[in-house]
Motif scaffolding. Structure first.
Motif, mmCIF file in Angstrom:
data_model
loop_
_atom_site.group_PDB
_atom_site.id
_atom_site.type_symbol
_atom_site.label_atom_id
_atom_site.label_comp_id
_atom_site.label_asym_id
_atom_site.label_seq_id
_atom_site.Cartn_x
_atom_site.Cartn_y
_atom_site.Cartn_z
ATOM 1 N N GLY A 43 -6.652 17.037 -12.978
ATOM 2 C CA GLY A 43 -6.067 18.118 -13.747
ATOM 3 C C GLY A 43 -4.569 18.185 -13.525
ATOM 4 N N ALA A 56 -2.929 19.218 -5.819
ATOM 5 C CA ALA A 56 -3.585 19.376 -7.118
ATOM 6 C C ALA A 56 -4.887 18.589 -7.171
ATOM 7 C CB ALA A 56 -2.652 18.941 -8.238
ATOM 8 N N ARG A 59 -7.452 20.467 -5.139
ATOM 9 C CA ARG A 59 -7.859 21.680 -5.862
ATOM 10 C C ARG A 59 -8.783 21.341 -7.021
ATOM 11 N NH1 ARG A 59 -5.953 23.297 -10.349
ATOM 12 N NH2 ARG A 59 -3.952 22.193 -10.163
ATOM 13 N N GLU A 60 -8.393 20.356 -7.826
ATOM 14 C CA GLU A 60 -9.200 19.980 -8.990
ATOM 15 C C GLU A 60 -10.571 19.449 -8.585
ATOM 16 O OE1 GLU A 60 -8.849 20.387 -12.233
ATOM 17 O OE2 GLU A 60 -6.837 21.246 -12.173
ATOM 18 N N GLU A 63 -12.556 22.568 -7.807
ATOM 19 C CA GLU A 63 -12.841 23.371 -8.997
ATOM 20 C C GLU A 63 -13.862 22.705 -9.925
ATOM 21 O OE1 GLU A 63 -8.457 25.540 -9.366
ATOM 22 O OE2 GLU A 63 -9.058 24.104 -10.902
ATOM 23 N N GLU A 64 -13.811 21.394 -10.013
ATOM 24 C CA GLU A 64 -14.693 20.687 -10.944
ATOM 25 C C GLU A 64 -16.042 20.326 -10.339
ATOM 26 O OE1 GLU A 64 -12.661 17.346 -12.687
ATOM 27 O OE2 GLU A 64 -11.245 18.641 -13.749
ATOM 28 N N ASP A 103 -17.567 23.090 -12.944
ATOM 29 C CA ASP A 103 -16.840 23.501 -14.143
ATOM 30 C C ASP A 103 -17.594 22.983 -15.367
ATOM 31 O OD1 ASP A 103 -15.132 24.063 -16.210
ATOM 32 O OD2 ASP A 103 -13.342 23.266 -15.236
ATOM 33 N N GLU A 106 -15.800 22.103 -18.728
ATOM 34 C CA GLU A 106 -15.099 20.826 -18.861
ATOM 35 C C GLU A 106 -16.002 19.619 -18.662
ATOM 36 O OE1 GLU A 106 -11.354 19.864 -17.128
ATOM 37 O OE2 GLU A 106 -10.761 21.960 -17.039
#
Length: 139
Positions: A43, A56, A59-60, A63-64, A103, A106
């Motif tokens: 992301g 990042a 984190r991604e 999150e995913e 997620d 997505e």
């Protein structure tokens, strides 16, 4: 009405290249990005928060997929030929958790792929430095 921001002016995309037990984590997006459907958790880098590409990617990934990972090194960087976006590939290690589709807006699926299975998921291959990293780290 505002004009769309050119890909070259948008924040880079950080991709988490997560290798665990000799396999790499791939996720399948609900919406293809060009010819891409299976790819790494990834992301945009949050530039306004002064986020690094490594942060990042971590984190991604969480999150995913729900995985807690740590970044070990940046593998490489390029402008992606299909999307025109700057991509930064970050090698990550699993700290804890089990991958899942967190997620679901997505993603529709995930897979842990061996070296022999990579072409089934990504028939066009990977960026050279990522390909070399995977060759050295997958079963």
């Amino acid at each position: 009405m505002s004009e769309p921001t050119p890909a070259s002016e948008r924040p880079p995309i950080a991709a988490a290249v997560i290798v665990h037990d000799g396999k790499v984590l791939l996720v399948k997006r609900r919406v293809k990005e060009g010819s891409l459907s299976w790819q790494f958790p990834a992301g945009e880098v949050e530039i306004k928060q002064a986020e690094s590409a490594s942060a990042a990617a971590v984190r991604e990934a969480h999150e995913e997929t729900g995985l807690t990972v740590s970044a070990s090194k940046v593998i490489g960087e390029r402008v992606h030929p299909n999307t025109g976006r700057t991509m930064i590939y970050v090698a990550c290690n699993v700290v804890e958790g089990n991958a899942s589709v967190v997620d679901d807006e997505e993603l529709i699926e995930f897979a842990w792929a061996t070296r022999a299975q990579l072409a089934e998921y990504v028939p066009y291959g990977f960026f050279d430095t990522v390909q070399q990293y995977l060759k050295s780290n997958l079963k």
